[in-house]
Structure formats: C-alpha cells, structure tokens
Write an enzyme that holds these catalytic residues in place. Structure first.
Site, PDB file in Angstrom:
ATOM      1  N   LYS A  92       0.840  -1.194   0.000  1.00 38.14           N
ATOM      2  CA  LYS A  92       0.000   0.000   0.000  1.00 38.14           C
ATOM      3  C   LYS A  92       0.875   1.245   0.000  1.00 38.14           C
ATOM      4  O   LYS A  92       1.834   1.346   0.747  1.00 38.14           O
ATOM      5  CB  LYS A  92      -0.893   0.008   1.242  1.00 38.14           C
ATOM      6  CG  LYS A  92      -1.725   1.273   1.383  1.00 38.14           C
ATOM      7  CD  LYS A  92      -2.673   1.201   2.565  1.00 38.14           C
ATOM      8  CE  LYS A  92      -1.975   1.552   3.841  1.00 38.14           C
ATOM      9  NZ  LYS A  92      -2.927   1.873   4.944  1.00 38.14           N
ATOM     10  N   SER A 104      -3.533   3.843 -17.306  1.00 40.74           N
ATOM     11  CA  SER A 104      -2.675   3.365 -16.228  1.00 40.74           C
ATOM     12  C   SER A 104      -2.462   4.423 -15.166  1.00 40.74           C
ATOM     13  O   SER A 104      -3.089   5.480 -15.193  1.00 40.74           O
ATOM     14  CB  SER A 104      -1.313   2.911 -16.747  1.00 40.74           C
ATOM     15  OG  SER A 104      -0.599   4.026 -17.244  1.00 40.74           O
ATOM     16  N   TYR A 126      -3.455  -0.318 -13.772  1.00 43.84           N
ATOM     17  CA  TYR A 126      -2.156  -0.960 -13.598  1.00 43.84           C
ATOM     18  C   TYR A 126      -1.095   0.113 -13.415  1.00 43.84           C
ATOM     19  O   TYR A 126      -1.280   1.266 -13.788  1.00 43.84           O
ATOM     20  CB  TYR A 126      -1.808  -1.890 -14.770  1.00 43.84           C
ATOM     21  CG  TYR A 126      -1.735  -1.212 -16.120  1.00 43.84           C
ATOM     22  CD1 TYR A 126      -0.523  -0.710 -16.603  1.00 43.84           C
ATOM     23  CD2 TYR A 126      -2.865  -1.060 -16.910  1.00 43.84           C
ATOM     24  CE1 TYR A 126      -0.449  -0.087 -17.839  1.00 43.84           C
ATOM     25  CE2 TYR A 126      -2.801  -0.438 -18.139  1.00 43.84           C
ATOM     26  CZ  TYR A 126      -1.589   0.042 -18.596  1.00 43.84           C
ATOM     27  OH  TYR A 126      -1.520   0.660 -19.818  1.00 43.84           O
TER      28      TYR A 126
END
Length: 122
Positions: free
Chosen positions: A9, A25, A58
């Site tokens: 994270k 992205s 992504y």
C-alpha cells in the site's frame, strides 16, 4: 486454498497529474514502486480519499525521485490533481505462506517522498 490479502500500500499519495488523453494506467515514482514492491504493469486498486472513487488500473514506472502520481486514460475522470489517494496491490496466498505474511505499507510526505515503511497499521 488461496486467500487474497493486501500485499502493498502507498498511503495518502497526492495526485500530481490527471491525463485523459493517455493510453491508460497510473504512473508512479519508481522509488515508491520499489519500496512497495509493486511491479510495472501490475494490477493496482486506487482509492480516492477526496471523492470516494475506487477503481482498478495498472502501474507504470515513473522517473525516480520525481514524486509523480499520474492517473491516466479513462481513470483520469476519477482523480484530480491534488487528490489524496491510497494505492493498493493484493496477492493470493496459501495457508503455508500466511504464516509469514506481512503487508508492505509505505507512507509519504506532501511531496510523495517516502517517509517510512511498516508491516502494521499504527
């Protein structure tokens, strides 16, 4: 049995760019990717603290020490420059792997510079 847990994270990073006319992205400072253990083209979840949007995209590697967090393509509708984000990556673990499981939690300052890492929430 495989179970899905938080793997990494990036907590409260600040959006530095929101590029609608881009292939798609989220560009992330390479130092932050390395610290979190997130790979280029790995699926990530983004949680926008400012507006509650949650979405999947992504990661792409940005220039190291640039502080860049650029939400691109269609996702640019979900994050504006200055928004605080949580970027998370998940992984599947079997019961044996969970015995040594620890997430990689990365914290930054207002410039998206890594300030600390932990495996536990304070």
């Amino acid at each position: 049995m495989q179970r899905t847990f938080l793997n990494a994270k990036l907590h409260r990073v600040t959006t530095t760019a929101s590029e609608l006319d881009y292939e798609g992205s989220c560009e992330i400072d390479g130092i932050l990717l390395d610290a979190a253990g997130i790979q280029a083209f790995e699926q990530i979840q983004i949680y926008n603290i400012a507006n509650g949007n949650r979405f999947t995209t992504y990661a792409i590697r940005g220039k190291e020490n640039s502080g860049v967090i650029s939400v691109n393509g269609a996702a640019a509708h979900k994050a504006a420059v200055g928004d605080l984000l949580i970027i998370a990556a998940y992984a599947s673990y079997d019961e044996h792997e969970l015995k040594n499981y620890a997430p990689n939690l990365c914290y930054v300052d207002d410039n998206n510079t890594l300030t600390r890492q932990s495996s536990a929430i304070r």
